[in-house]
Design an enzyme around this catalytic site. Structure first.
Site, PDB file in Angstrom:
ATOM      1  N   GLY A  28       0.802  -1.218   0.000  1.00  0.00           N
ATOM      2  CA  GLY A  28       0.000   0.000   0.000  1.00  0.00           C
ATOM      3  C   GLY A  28       0.835   1.268   0.000  1.00  0.00           C
ATOM      4  O   GLY A  28       2.023   1.235  -0.305  1.00  0.00           O
ATOM      5  N   ALA A  29       0.162   2.400   0.353  1.00  0.00           N
ATOM      6  CA  ALA A  29       0.765   3.734   0.209  1.00  0.00           C
ATOM      7  C   ALA A  29       1.298   3.843  -1.232  1.00  0.00           C
ATOM      8  O   ALA A  29       2.472   4.154  -1.473  1.00  0.00           O
ATOM      9  CB  ALA A  29       1.853   3.990   1.241  1.00  0.00           C
ATOM     10  N   GLY A  33       5.698   4.404  -8.558  1.00  0.00           N
ATOM     11  CA  GLY A  33       6.422   3.143  -8.764  1.00  0.00           C
ATOM     12  C   GLY A  33       5.455   1.975  -8.871  1.00  0.00           C
ATOM     13  O   GLY A  33       5.535   1.152  -9.801  1.00  0.00           O
ATOM     14  N   HIS A  34       4.512   1.902  -7.909  1.00  0.00           N
ATOM     15  CA  HIS A  34       3.499   0.836  -7.972  1.00  0.00           C
ATOM     16  C   HIS A  34       2.659   0.968  -9.241  1.00  0.00           C
ATOM     17  O   HIS A  34       2.331  -0.023  -9.883  1.00  0.00           O
ATOM     18  CB  HIS A  34       2.544   0.922  -6.773  1.00  0.00           C
ATOM     19  CG  HIS A  34       3.203   0.762  -5.442  1.00  0.00           C
ATOM     20  ND1 HIS A  34       3.360   1.797  -4.566  1.00  0.00           N
ATOM     21  CD2 HIS A  34       3.740  -0.321  -4.847  1.00  0.00           C
ATOM     22  CE1 HIS A  34       3.954   1.364  -3.468  1.00  0.00           C
ATOM     23  NE2 HIS A  34       4.209   0.078  -3.604  1.00  0.00           N
ATOM     24  N   GLY A 144       9.386  -4.534  -8.497  1.00  0.00           N
ATOM     25  CA  GLY A 144      10.338  -3.489  -8.857  1.00  0.00           C
ATOM     26  C   GLY A 144      11.774  -3.929  -8.590  1.00  0.00           C
ATOM     27  O   GLY A 144      12.039  -4.677  -7.648  1.00  0.00           O
ATOM     28  N   ASP A 147      13.892  -3.243  -4.964  1.00  0.00           N
ATOM     29  CA  ASP A 147      14.163  -4.269  -3.960  1.00  0.00           C
ATOM     30  C   ASP A 147      14.863  -5.422  -4.677  1.00  0.00           C
ATOM     31  O   ASP A 147      14.279  -6.479  -4.919  1.00  0.00           O
ATOM     32  CB  ASP A 147      12.859  -4.729  -3.314  1.00  0.00           C
ATOM     33  CG  ASP A 147      12.249  -3.634  -2.471  1.00  0.00           C
ATOM     34  OD1 ASP A 147      12.895  -3.213  -1.495  1.00  0.00           O
ATOM     35  OD2 ASP A 147      11.140  -3.159  -2.793  1.00  0.00           O
ATOM     36  N   ILE A 173      11.481   3.518 -10.503  1.00  0.00           N
ATOM     37  CA  ILE A 173      10.904   4.824 -10.866  1.00  0.00           C
ATOM     38  C   ILE A 173      11.448   5.871  -9.886  1.00  0.00           C
ATOM     39  O   ILE A 173      11.491   5.637  -8.675  1.00  0.00           O
ATOM     40  CB  ILE A 173       9.354   4.786 -10.806  1.00  0.00           C
ATOM     41  CG1 ILE A 173       8.813   3.655 -11.690  1.00  0.00           C
ATOM     42  CG2 ILE A 173       8.753   6.121 -11.214  1.00  0.00           C
ATOM     43  CD1 ILE A 173       9.074   3.789 -13.182  1.00  0.00           C
ATOM     44  N   LEU A 181      11.568   6.192  -5.842  1.00  0.00           N
ATOM     45  CA  LEU A 181      10.291   6.252  -5.125  1.00  0.00           C
ATOM     46  C   LEU A 181      10.191   5.103  -4.130  1.00  0.00           C
ATOM     47  O   LEU A 181      10.585   3.974  -4.414  1.00  0.00           O
ATOM     48  CB  LEU A 181       9.125   6.191  -6.112  1.00  0.00           C
ATOM     49  CG  LEU A 181       8.997   7.373  -7.072  1.00  0.00           C
ATOM     50  CD1 LEU A 181       7.643   7.343  -7.765  1.00  0.00           C
ATOM     51  CD2 LEU A 181       9.194   8.711  -6.370  1.00  0.00           C
ATOM     52  N   SER A 183       7.556   4.088  -0.452  1.00  0.00           N
ATOM     53  CA  SER A 183       6.530   4.545   0.493  1.00  0.00           C
ATOM     54  C   SER A 183       7.201   5.175   1.705  1.00  0.00           C
ATOM     55  O   SER A 183       6.642   6.051   2.358  1.00  0.00           O
ATOM     56  CB  SER A 183       5.661   3.368   0.927  1.00  0.00           C
ATOM     57  OG  SER A 183       5.108   2.757  -0.222  1.00  0.00           O
TER      58      SER A 183
END
Ligand code: PAF
Length: 275
Positions: A28-29, A33-34, A144, A147, A173, A181, A183
């Site tokens: 979430g948040a 990027g997501h 992504g 990580d 991103i 980016l 969270s």
């Protein structure tokens, strides 16, 4: 968009989705990027499933589980607008039982760098990703490259457990000024945010050195440390490894990841560059 909170509702909605399924697991948040993962999943599949679950088992004692940003309303809208078909928001007791069967991260790849700093983190992460991949029965799942070690370990899990899902690595991103980016960027004060730019600047410096023919890890890492040390609160590691996470003395083009982890104020940040 179907929003499912419990397993039965999720399973029913999942059964109704026919064709190729792309899956984006998140905590979430949601940020750009997501969104880039969701957009790619939309392009490459017939339906997209997103999960939002702040997974307690991948946080260590004393980490930011309690203060991890939770923005359910905004996240829901973002998913809706992005054309997500099914959003899964499970509670912890839907995902875990008290006496769990556990899977463990591999002894070497799972316990160096992030795994050394956060021992047990990857066990919890793999545990939940295994569950979410099984629940979604996705054809492709999107992660992504930020990580990087997580991505490499998930690919290994899929390989070691003969899972059929295809893991799709997606580019990092960045904000216009270079900050990757995350969270966790929400925790940064304006001053800390400025100092956090040293992570991406150090990686840019590494890229420049490599372009100019400097391939020696020791030299590149020293140049990166020179940029990072005056700015960050604690430099945790600067590492140059191959795509299998073995340390490299010389950069191998097409097979190298340069990683950095540092605390800026109280906030722990990571960034990397694939060369
Ligand atoms: O990268 C993340 O957001 C999390 O580690 C993941 C993959 C959603 C598992 O909780």
């Amino acid at each position: 968009m179907v929003v499912a909170r419990d397993y039965e509702c999720f399973a029913e909605a999942r059964d109704g989705l026919k064709g190729r399924i792309g899956f984006v697991p998140t905590m979430g948040a949601l940020h750009e990027g997501h969104l880039s993962l969701i957009r790619r999943a939309k392009e490459e599949n017939d339906h997209v499933i997103v999960s939002i679950f702040v997974n307690p088992t991948q946080f260590l004692e004393g980490e930011d589980l309690d203060k991890y940003p939770r923005r359910e309303e905004a996240d829901r809208k973002i998913c809706e607008l992005a054309g997500v078909d099914l959003l899964y928001l499970p509670t912890t007791d839907q995902i875990y039982e008290e006496d769990e069967l556990c899977i463990g991260a591999p002894k070497r790849r799972g316990y160096i760098l992030e795994g050394a700093r956060r021992p047990g983190h990857f066990d919890g992460m793999l545990q939940v990703v295994m569950k979410l991949l099984n629940l979604s029965r996705a054809d492709r799942a999107y992660f992504g490259k930020k990580d990087a070690q997580q991505l490499v370990l998930i690919r290994q899990m899929v390989r070691n457990y003969f899972m059929k899902v295809q893991i799709v690595p997606c580019e990092i991103i960045r904000d216009a000024d270079g900050l990757a980016l995350s969270s966790r960027n929400l925790y940064l004060s304006p001053e800390e945010r400025r100092r956090a730019l040293s992570l991406s600047r150090s990686l840019k410096r590494a890229a420049k050195l490599i372009q100019s023919g400097q391939h020696r890890s020791e030299v590149i890492r020293a140049a990166m440390r020179g940029i990072l040390e005056p700015e960050v609160t604690e430099l945790e590691y600067v590492a140059i490894v191959d795509r299998d996470f073995r340390p490299l003395e010389e950069v191998e083009l097409g097979n190298t990841i340069i990683l950095v982890a540092a605390k800026v104020g109280e906030t722990r940040l990571i960034d990397n560059l694939w060369v």
